[in-house]
Design a protein around this motif. Structure first.
Motif, PDB file in Angstrom:
ATOM      1  N   CYS A  46       0.829  -1.205   0.000  1.00 38.59           N
ATOM      2  CA  CYS A  46       0.000   0.000   0.000  1.00 38.59           C
ATOM      3  C   CYS A  46       0.867   1.261   0.000  1.00 38.59           C
ATOM      4  O   CYS A  46       0.583   2.225  -0.725  1.00 38.59           O
ATOM      5  N   ILE A  47       1.917   1.247   0.810  1.00 40.19           N
ATOM      6  CA  ILE A  47       2.813   2.403   0.854  1.00 40.19           C
ATOM      7  C   ILE A  47       3.453   2.632  -0.510  1.00 40.19           C
ATOM      8  O   ILE A  47       3.588   3.765  -0.977  1.00 40.19           O
ATOM      9  N   MET A  48       3.827   1.543  -1.175  1.00 41.00           N
ATOM     10  CA  MET A  48       4.533   1.647  -2.450  1.00 41.00           C
ATOM     11  C   MET A  48       3.591   1.887  -3.622  1.00 41.00           C
ATOM     12  O   MET A  48       4.044   2.219  -4.725  1.00 41.00           O
ATOM     13  N   GLY A  49       2.295   1.743  -3.410  1.00 42.88           N
ATOM     14  CA  GLY A  49       1.344   1.978  -4.488  1.00 42.88           C
ATOM     15  C   GLY A  49       1.033   0.762  -5.321  1.00 42.88           C
ATOM     16  O   GLY A  49       0.453   0.871  -6.406  1.00 42.88           O
ATOM     17  N   LEU A  50       1.382  -0.419  -4.834  1.00 38.95           N
ATOM     18  CA  LEU A  50       1.097  -1.657  -5.547  1.00 38.95           C
ATOM     19  C   LEU A  50      -0.288  -2.197  -5.226  1.00 38.95           C
ATOM     20  O   LEU A  50      -0.806  -3.069  -5.940  1.00 38.95           O
ATOM     21  N   LEU A  51      -0.876  -1.705  -4.154  1.00 44.64           N
ATOM     22  CA  LEU A  51      -2.260  -2.033  -3.794  1.00 44.64           C
ATOM     23  C   LEU A  51      -2.994  -0.728  -3.495  1.00 44.64           C
ATOM     24  O   LEU A  51      -2.419   0.191  -2.907  1.00 44.64           O
ATOM     25  N   PRO A  52      -4.266  -0.636  -3.889  1.00 47.02           N
ATOM     26  CA  PRO A  52      -5.026   0.588  -3.621  1.00 47.02           C
ATOM     27  C   PRO A  52      -5.498   0.647  -2.172  1.00 47.02           C
ATOM     28  O   PRO A  52      -5.630  -0.377  -1.501  1.00 47.02           O
ATOM     29  N   LEU A  53      -5.747   1.844  -1.687  1.00 50.27           N
ATOM     30  CA  LEU A  53      -6.337   2.042  -0.376  1.00 50.27           C
ATOM     31  C   LEU A  53      -7.857   2.079  -0.520  1.00 50.27           C
ATOM     32  O   LEU A  53      -8.381   2.660  -1.463  1.00 50.27           O
ATOM     33  N   ARG A  54      -8.558   1.475   0.427  1.00 53.62           N
ATOM     34  CA  ARG A  54     -10.006   1.652   0.463  1.00 53.62           C
ATOM     35  C   ARG A  54     -10.337   3.003   1.093  1.00 53.62           C
ATOM     36  O   ARG A  54     -11.233   3.703   0.660  1.00 53.62           O
ATOM     37  N   SER A  55      -9.569   3.366   2.116  1.00 44.46           N
ATOM     38  CA  SER A  55      -9.743   4.679   2.744  1.00 44.46           C
ATOM     39  C   SER A  55      -8.484   5.009   3.531  1.00 44.46           C
ATOM     40  O   SER A  55      -7.629   4.157   3.753  1.00 44.46           O
TER      41      SER A  55
END
Length: 231
Positions: A46-55
């Motif tokens: 998530c930090i690296m931008g490989l997975l999206p954040l839900r919120s």
């Protein structure tokens, strides 16, 4: 350096990270700890931008990362060494290192010479294929590839996994040297307690995607280890 606020992430309908609030202090090594499957690698992705954040939000040096691609985050100075190293086995050591150069803010085409001071074995093996290196050498290559972009924040996900003890000790020394010499901030995912206690300044413990404890490394008590880390 990095402010994580109210971060939630899902796999399908499964809630994997729950309302995480974590602050990464500049110039320190923060070790993210927890049993297998609690969300450590998910958080790094998530930090690296490989997975999206839900919120939630990710503020890096005051800049919102939430809508930026992984490539853009790298160009802002976030280096990432994923779990399992993920080097390109059919490319040479030199080619693996050069892949990161495109993310450098100064667009330099030269591999920084200090990498070969840190990892002299890589200089000796520049033309060897990455897949022909030992596990420890591949880990050094993976760290070198992340350092090529001239990061300010370095994420290391399980860097000692499957590595022989002498190389583990060397990696620990290199992490501390990078922090001292290059003023790097480090996020370390690690399950080896002696390594974490030797290298890290602070700890974060996750359990089932939730933040359970955080503090300075001397505050990582036997009770916390038994409750959240023992198998």
């Amino acid at each position: 350096m990095l402010q994580i606020s109210g971060l939630n992430q899902f796999y399908g309908e499964s809630h994997t990270l729950w309302d995480l609030d974590i602050e990464i202090t500049p110039g320190e090594c923060t070790c993210v700890m927890g049993r297998n499957g609690v969300g450590k690698t998910t958080l790094m992705q998530c930090i690296m931008g490989l997975l999206p954040l839900r919120s939630g939000s990710l503020l890096y040096r005051g800049q919102d990362l939430a809508k930026l691609s992984a490539e853009r985050r790298a160009s802002l100075g976030i280096g990432y060494v994923p779990q399992g190293r993920q080097i390109f086995p059919l490319l040479s050591v030199e080619e693996n290192l050069r892949i990161g150069l495109g993310a450098r803010p100064d667009r330099s085409k030269q591999i920084p010479g200090y990498l070969f001071e840190l990892f002299p074995v890589l200089k000796d093996m520049l033309q060897r294929r990455g897949g022909d290196l030992s596990g420890g050498q591949q880990q050094q290559l993976a760290i070198g590839r992340a350092l090529v972009i001239d990061p300010k924040l370095l994420i290391l996900d399980e860097p000692t996994e499957g590595i022989q003890p002498n190389i583990v000790h060397e990696i620990g020394d290199i992490i501390r040297r990078l922090m001292t010499d290059l003023d790097l901030t480090v996020i370390l995912v690690e399950q080896k307690l002696p390594f974490a206690r030797r290298v890290a300044d602070r700890f974060v413990i996750l359990d089932r995607g939730r933040l359970m404890a955080t503090g300075a490394i001397p505050e990582l008590t036997d009770a916390l280890v038994k409750q959240h880390l023992s198998v």
